[in-house]
Motif scaffolding. Structure first.
Motif, PDB file in Angstrom:
ATOM      1  N   PHE A 134      32.773  25.088  11.744  1.00 36.23           N
ATOM      2  CA  PHE A 134      33.454  25.635  12.912  1.00 36.23           C
ATOM      3  C   PHE A 134      33.728  24.581  13.973  1.00 36.23           C
ATOM      4  CE2 PHE A 134      33.019  29.958  11.513  1.00 36.23           C
ATOM      5  CZ  PHE A 134      33.961  30.650  12.267  1.00 36.23           C
ATOM      6  N   LEU A 135      33.032  23.444  13.921  1.00 40.37           N
ATOM      7  CA  LEU A 135      33.303  22.378  14.873  1.00 40.37           C
ATOM      8  C   LEU A 135      34.758  21.922  14.807  1.00 40.37           C
ATOM      9  CD1 LEU A 135      30.212  19.980  14.800  1.00 40.37           C
ATOM     10  CD2 LEU A 135      31.104  21.242  16.756  1.00 40.37           C
ATOM     11  N   LEU A 140      35.858  25.207  22.492  1.00 38.55           N
ATOM     12  CA  LEU A 140      35.651  24.273  23.595  1.00 38.55           C
ATOM     13  C   LEU A 140      36.290  22.915  23.359  1.00 38.55           C
ATOM     14  CD1 LEU A 140      33.647  26.463  24.450  1.00 38.55           C
ATOM     15  CD2 LEU A 140      32.070  24.662  25.132  1.00 38.55           C
ATOM     16  N   CYS A 141      36.637  22.628  22.108  1.00 44.81           N
ATOM     17  CA  CYS A 141      37.207  21.315  21.788  1.00 44.81           C
ATOM     18  C   CYS A 141      38.728  21.302  21.840  1.00 44.81           C
ATOM     19  CB  CYS A 141      36.735  20.872  20.409  1.00 44.81           C
ATOM     20  SG  CYS A 141      34.948  20.610  20.310  1.00 44.81           S
ATOM     21  N   TYR A 142      39.352  22.445  22.013  1.00 41.80           N
ATOM     22  CA  TYR A 142      40.809  22.532  22.106  1.00 41.80           C
ATOM     23  C   TYR A 142      41.222  22.689  23.563  1.00 41.80           C
ATOM     24  CZ  TYR A 142      41.751  22.878  17.115  1.00 41.80           C
ATOM     25  OH  TYR A 142      41.893  22.596  15.780  1.00 41.80           O
ATOM     26  N   ARG A 143      41.992  21.746  24.061  1.00 40.55           N
ATOM     27  CA  ARG A 143      42.399  21.762  25.460  1.00 40.55           C
ATOM     28  C   ARG A 143      43.923  21.839  25.585  1.00 40.55           C
ATOM     29  NH1 ARG A 143      37.857  20.035  28.435  1.00 40.55           N
ATOM     30  NH2 ARG A 143      36.067  20.524  27.102  1.00 40.55           N
ATOM     31  N   VAL A 144      44.374  22.389  26.697  1.00 38.58           N
ATOM     32  CA  VAL A 144      45.800  22.459  26.980  1.00 38.58           C
ATOM     33  C   VAL A 144      46.213  21.245  27.801  1.00 38.58           C
ATOM     34  CG1 VAL A 144      45.817  24.979  26.918  1.00 38.58           C
ATOM     35  CG2 VAL A 144      45.450  23.786  29.098  1.00 38.58           C
ATOM     36  N   ILE A 161      29.220  22.137  29.303  1.00 38.11           N
ATOM     37  CA  ILE A 161      28.572  22.619  28.077  1.00 38.11           C
ATOM     38  C   ILE A 161      28.662  21.561  26.983  1.00 38.11           C
ATOM     39  CG2 ILE A 161      28.457  24.500  26.397  1.00 38.11           C
ATOM     40  CD1 ILE A 161      27.865  25.252  29.331  1.00 38.11           C
ATOM     41  N   ILE A 162      29.815  20.912  26.880  1.00 41.05           N
ATOM     42  CA  ILE A 162      29.954  19.817  25.917  1.00 41.05           C
ATOM     43  C   ILE A 162      28.956  18.712  26.236  1.00 41.05           C
ATOM     44  CG2 ILE A 162      31.476  17.964  25.122  1.00 41.05           C
ATOM     45  CD1 ILE A 162      32.325  20.530  23.932  1.00 41.05           C
ATOM     46  N   GLU A 163      28.865  18.357  27.527  1.00 38.59           N
ATOM     47  CA  GLU A 163      27.944  17.294  27.939  1.00 38.59           C
ATOM     48  C   GLU A 163      26.492  17.686  27.670  1.00 38.59           C
ATOM     49  OE1 GLU A 163      28.943  16.758  32.011  1.00 38.59           O
ATOM     50  OE2 GLU A 163      30.926  15.867  31.569  1.00 38.59           O
ATOM     51  N   ASN A 174      33.981  15.456  20.593  1.00 38.83           N
ATOM     52  CA  ASN A 174      35.252  15.146  21.245  1.00 38.83           C
ATOM     53  C   ASN A 174      36.099  16.391  21.426  1.00 38.83           C
ATOM     54  OD1 ASN A 174      34.738  12.288  21.193  1.00 38.83           O
ATOM     55  ND2 ASN A 174      35.181  12.339  18.998  1.00 38.83           N
ATOM     56  N   SER A 175      36.997  16.340  22.395  1.00 35.99           N
ATOM     57  CA  SER A 175      37.983  17.399  22.591  1.00 35.99           C
ATOM     58  C   SER A 175      39.371  16.817  22.361  1.00 35.99           C
ATOM     59  CB  SER A 175      37.885  17.986  24.000  1.00 35.99           C
ATOM     60  OG  SER A 175      38.123  16.983  24.964  1.00 35.99           O
ATOM     61  N   SER A 176      40.364  17.695  22.247  1.00 35.43           N
ATOM     62  CA  SER A 176      41.711  17.224  21.948  1.00 35.43           C
ATOM     63  C   SER A 176      42.742  18.219  22.462  1.00 35.43           C
ATOM     64  CB  SER A 176      41.874  17.047  20.431  1.00 35.43           C
ATOM     65  OG  SER A 176      43.210  16.749  20.095  1.00 35.43           O
ATOM     66  N   THR A 177      43.911  17.698  22.822  1.00 32.60           N
ATOM     67  CA  THR A 177      45.045  18.554  23.175  1.00 32.60           C
ATOM     68  C   THR A 177      46.008  18.666  22.003  1.00 32.60           C
ATOM     69  OG1 THR A 177      46.240  16.646  24.112  1.00 32.60           O
ATOM     70  CG2 THR A 177      44.895  17.968  25.622  1.00 32.60           C
ATOM     71  N   ASN A 178      45.686  18.013  20.911  1.00 28.50           N
ATOM     72  CA  ASN A 178      46.515  18.036  19.707  1.00 28.50           C
ATOM     73  C   ASN A 178      46.192  19.267  18.884  1.00 28.50           C
ATOM     74  OD1 ASN A 178      47.471  17.479  16.963  1.00 28.50           O
ATOM     75  ND2 ASN A 178      47.909  15.426  17.754  1.00 28.50           N
ATOM     76  N   ILE A 179      47.207  19.901  18.336  1.00 29.95           N
ATOM     77  CA  ILE A 179      46.980  21.112  17.549  1.00 29.95           C
ATOM     78  C   ILE A 179      46.161  20.817  16.296  1.00 29.95           C
ATOM     79  CG2 ILE A 179      49.045  20.950  16.096  1.00 29.95           C
ATOM     80  CD1 ILE A 179      49.332  24.015  16.503  1.00 29.95           C
ATOM     81  N   MET A 180      46.119  19.553  15.866  1.00 27.64           N
ATOM     82  CA  MET A 180      45.326  19.185  14.696  1.00 27.64           C
ATOM     83  C   MET A 180      43.834  19.185  14.994  1.00 27.64           C
ATOM     84  SD  MET A 180      47.560  18.939  12.454  1.00 27.64           S
ATOM     85  CE  MET A 180      46.578  18.286  11.128  1.00 27.64           C
ATOM     86  N   GLY A 181      43.480  19.225  16.265  1.00 30.25           N
ATOM     87  CA  GLY A 181      42.081  19.344  16.620  1.00 30.25           C
ATOM     88  C   GLY A 181      41.399  18.023  16.888  1.00 30.25           C
TER      89      GLY A 181
END
Length: 289
Positions: A134-135, A140-144, A161-163, A174-181
């Motif tokens: 699920f990671l 929480l890892c998908y950002r706009v 929460i990530i920290e 890590n987080s990402s704004t890319n749809i690939m995650g």
């Protein structure tokens, strides 16, 4: 435009996270051992057929009695749970039913049935790998990237929460704004696999159930570690929806119902994990009417 893209990406992420039915094999298809399975239950409602509910201790654990009948699982196994506290909680679910038994409200019973029957026949390693997977699509890892107000909201609410998780488990998330995650380091997966291995099979069923509700392993870990309350975890998992509702409005009854149901399922799953991990027993030996 941003609103349409946000909804499309959010819908896509939920589809990626959506668990398959626990009884896939009955439809002629073999279940994927790494695919999270829904906890399963009998038909949604049935007329109440018993007066009293009690618990007794047997050789295999604690049993639930409906009058003088012993409760059975959907696969006709004796319904036996490992902890007295869990038995009391399940008995309370049955005792609180009115004229009609509403199985869809009995989340603890459903989780016990899933643990006892194990319809997808997964072992401990497969349960752990399914949860860690699920990671790849963790909420929480998908950002706009826009609007700025939502970007700031995600940063303010999700980053702590990530920290916390990174510090608590000494990993990188890590987080990402890319749809690939996001890109999740292999070491992070290894550490979390090792941590989840400390739980027993029953508790892992509960953890996976909560992960599928929140669409987030990170939030689930924070919830199990008492870093968050159920209400906080649910609201954080619905941050984008709540933002859009405040901005654009909602169908009040539908929103309220969905929110309460999510809270109920998340609370039940969390309680299930803690009761399955409980090493002590409570003093009461029977739950009377």
């Amino acid at each position: 435009m941003w609103r349409s893209c946000l909804r499309l990406r959010h819908a896509g992420r939920r589809l990626l996270n959506r668990p398959r039915a626990a009884l896939t094999a009955s439809a002629g298809r073999e279940p994927n051992p790494l695919t999270p399975a829904r906890a399963y239950a009998p038909p949604t409602e049935r007329k109440r057929f018993y007066q009293n509910v009690s618990i007794t201790q047997g050789e295999g654990g604690f049993e639930i009695n409906l009058d003088h009948r012993k409760l059975k699982t959907p696969q006709a196994k004796l319904f036996t749970v490992p902890s007295e506290a869990l038995a009391i909680a399940v008995a309370t679910e049955w005792d609180s039913q009115q004229d009609t038994i509403k199985f869809y409200t009995m989340h603890l019973t459903t989780l016990c049935n899933t643990s006892l029957d194990n319809p997808t026949q997964r072992n401990k390693d497969q349960l752990i790998r399914a949860a860690v997977k699920f990671l790849d699509t963790d909420t929480l890892c998908y950002r706009v990237e826009e609007p700025a107000t939502l970007v700031e909201l995600q940063k303010n609410e999700w980053d702590p929460i990530i920290e916390w998780a990174e510090k608590r488990y000494d990993v990188e998330i890590n987080s990402s704004t890319n749809i690939m995650g996001p890109s999740i380091p292999a070491r992070t997966r290894e550490v979390l696999v090792s941590h989840l291995a400390s739980y027993n099979m029953w508790a892992l069923q509960g953890i996976e159930f909560v992960v599928t509700q929140l669409k987030s392993l990170v939030l689930t870990l924070a919830l199990m570690d008492l870093r968050l309350t159920v209400e906080q975890a649910v609201l954080l998992s619905r941050l984008e929806e709540e933002y859009q509702i405040q901005k654009w409005g909602n169908i009040e009854w539908a929103h309220d119902y969905e929110l309460q149901e999510l809270r109920a399922r998340t609370a039940a799953g969390t309680l299930f994990v803690h009761l399955c991990s409980e090493s002590t027993t409570v003093k009461h030996k029977l739950l009377q009417q």
